[in-house]
Design an enzyme around this catalytic site. Structure first.
Site, PDB file in Angstrom:
ATOM      1  N   ARG A  69      -1.276 -18.748  -0.699  1.00 32.63           N
ATOM      2  CA  ARG A  69      -1.239 -17.278  -1.125  1.00 32.63           C
ATOM      3  C   ARG A  69      -0.057 -16.735  -2.042  1.00 32.63           C
ATOM      4  O   ARG A  69       0.551 -15.832  -1.962  1.00 32.63           O
ATOM      5  CB  ARG A  69      -1.419 -16.409   0.103  1.00 32.63           C
ATOM      6  CG  ARG A  69      -2.806 -16.537   0.608  1.00 32.63           C
ATOM      7  CD  ARG A  69      -3.957 -16.298   0.031  1.00 32.63           C
ATOM      8  NE  ARG A  69      -5.266 -16.789   0.688  1.00 32.63           N
ATOM      9  CZ  ARG A  69      -5.676 -17.916   0.701  1.00 32.63           C
ATOM     10  NH1 ARG A  69      -5.268 -18.575   0.057  1.00 32.63           N
ATOM     11  NH2 ARG A  69      -6.909 -17.972   1.627  1.00 32.63           N
ATOM     12  N   SER A  90      -8.145  -9.116   4.034  1.00 31.23           N
ATOM     13  CA  SER A  90      -7.199  -9.809   4.980  1.00 31.23           C
ATOM     14  C   SER A  90      -5.860  -9.431   4.842  1.00 31.23           C
ATOM     15  O   SER A  90      -5.125  -9.568   4.012  1.00 31.23           O
ATOM     16  CB  SER A  90      -7.171 -11.306   4.848  1.00 31.23           C
ATOM     17  OG  SER A  90      -8.426 -11.865   4.936  1.00 31.23           O
ATOM     18  N   GLU A 137      -0.526  -9.975   3.660  1.00 32.14           N
ATOM     19  CA  GLU A 137      -0.920 -10.748   2.526  1.00 32.14           C
ATOM     20  C   GLU A 137      -0.950  -9.606   1.333  1.00 32.14           C
ATOM     21  O   GLU A 137      -0.665 -10.096   0.142  1.00 32.14           O
ATOM     22  CB  GLU A 137      -2.383 -10.996   2.825  1.00 32.14           C
ATOM     23  CG  GLU A 137      -2.889 -11.914   1.431  1.00 32.14           C
ATOM     24  CD  GLU A 137      -4.382 -12.718   1.674  1.00 32.14           C
ATOM     25  OE1 GLU A 137      -5.073 -12.921   1.058  1.00 32.14           O
ATOM     26  OE2 GLU A 137      -4.278 -13.244   3.017  1.00 32.14           O
TER      27      GLU A 137
END
Length: 379
Positions: free
Chosen positions: A172, A268, A371
């Site tokens: 990520r 998320s 995130e």
């Protein structure tokens, strides 16, 4: 290129809540819509010449913006363009402008019989965000198919091609994400001071190498394999994989639906923690003490394991729907999504996120990492 200046009474403030999937965020001090690549570069260059902070937004699916808004130039990336080039051995290079809708890109690839990104179906946002976040889902990351990213280098004021092995892809994250040491500004080649802490590179387009074949890559995610009725490692038709992924995501409230408040989220909200074996042993001991059962884990290389953040959240006491009837709560469909029921403020959502981070840390000794990109707020 169009501009809006809230200070001018003829132009009402542009509320950034209207440009995020969470529906949260205050006004932009200066808002620019960039419909062409040159518009995008010109807007960034103009802001840099004034040492003005810049916020680039696309689909707004991965942003949490302060109620106070953004005290600089917000640039809405609306560039368009998609090109296919043969790459030999049945491969096709698909080059996509940053402002293209990502799920539209995936749908077009599947319709054209191209395999490689079908597990990334249903993800909201624009194509330019995918290399920044190294977007991934259901056993696939864009790092596996990106061959190069074309960028505007704000420090040297020129367009560059960065090959995949220079993108510093990790879980990520990438070279292009704000806050990485590689992205922090020093004075530019022109001597013009730039705003520290901002990403050096503006993504203009990315090239994805896909395979012209009817079958997907081997399926590596258990939930997706079960939905398809195949064993892990087997293949399915690219259209079948896309349909299965969209179906799974919809069940979890991860496909945008204006009529469903559980989809009014940033997807998320936390990344899955990657921890050491020693950390895992402590998490397991805490799980036994709490009667939480077996801790799921997945190999993450170099002796590390990945533990699902959703499991930690739920087994720390934050079940689906936690926080109701507050206007900000945990999704009723997935514990990894925090949702705005329609009347929340960013402050409400951030307070909930902090409560979850604190609760998981107290229960399992693991600190969750958000995130989404946080603008003007911290956890």
């Amino acid at each position: 290129m169009t501009r809006a200046f809230p200070a001018n009474p003829a132009h009402p403030p542009v509320l950034l809540a209207d440009y995020t999937t969470l529906g949260l965020g205050g006004p932009a001090r200066d808002f620019v819509s960039a419909g062409t690549e040159q518009d995008l570069i010109d807007a960034v260059r103009s802001a840099d010449e004034s040492a003005d902070p810049v916020l680039l937004i696309g689909g707004g699916s991965n942003l949490v913006i302060s109620d106070a808004g953004f005290p600089g130039t917000v640039i809405h990336v609306n560039t368009r363009g998609l090109r296919r080039d043969g790459a030999g051995d049945g491969a096709v290079d698909v080059t996509v402008a940053a402002g293209e809708d990502w799920d539209g890109v995936v749908a077009a690839a599947v319709a054209d019989g191209l395999a490689g990104i079908e597990p990334l179906s249903g993800i909201p946002g624009r194509a330019g965000a995918t290399p920044i976040q190294n977007v991934g889902a259901y056993g696939r990351e864009v790092a596996e198919v990106i061959t190069q990213v074309r960028v505007y280098d704000r420090q040297d004021r020129q367009i560059r091609l960065i090959p995949s092995d220079g993108c510093c892809f990790s879980y990520r994250s990438s070279l292009f994400k704000s806050g990485r040491p590689e992205s922090l500004f020093s004075p530019s080649a022109t001597g013009q001071p730039l705003v520290a802490g901002q990403p050096r590179y503006v993504v203009l387009d990315a090239t994805f190498r896909l395979a012209r074949q009817p079958l997907s890559a081997p399926v590596r995610y258990a939930e997706l394999a079960a939905e398809l009725g195949i064993a892990l490692g087997e293949q399915a038709g690219v259209g079948e994989v896309r349909a299965a992924v969209v179906k799974i995501r919809a069940r979890k409230g991860m496909v945008l639906n204006p009529g469903d408040p559980d989809t009014r989220s940033a997807g998320s909200f936390f990344t899955n923690p990657v921890i050491t074996a020693a950390d895992l042993a402590r998490v397991e001991a805490a799980a036994v003490a709490r009667g939480a059962g077996q801790v799921p884990r997945y190999p993450a290389g170099d002796g590390l394991v990945k533990v699902p953040a959703a499991w930690l959240i739920e087994h720390a006491g934050f079940a689906k729907g936690y926080g109701a009837p507050s206007p900000a709560r945990v999704s009723a469909k997935h514990t990894l999504a925090l949702v705005n029921m329609g009347t929340a403020a960013t402050a409400d959502l951030v307070a909930l996120a902090r409560e979850i981070v604190s609760g998981v840390r107290a229960a399992y000794g693991v600190t969750l990492t958000p995130e989404p990109i946080l603008v003007g707020v911290t956890l």
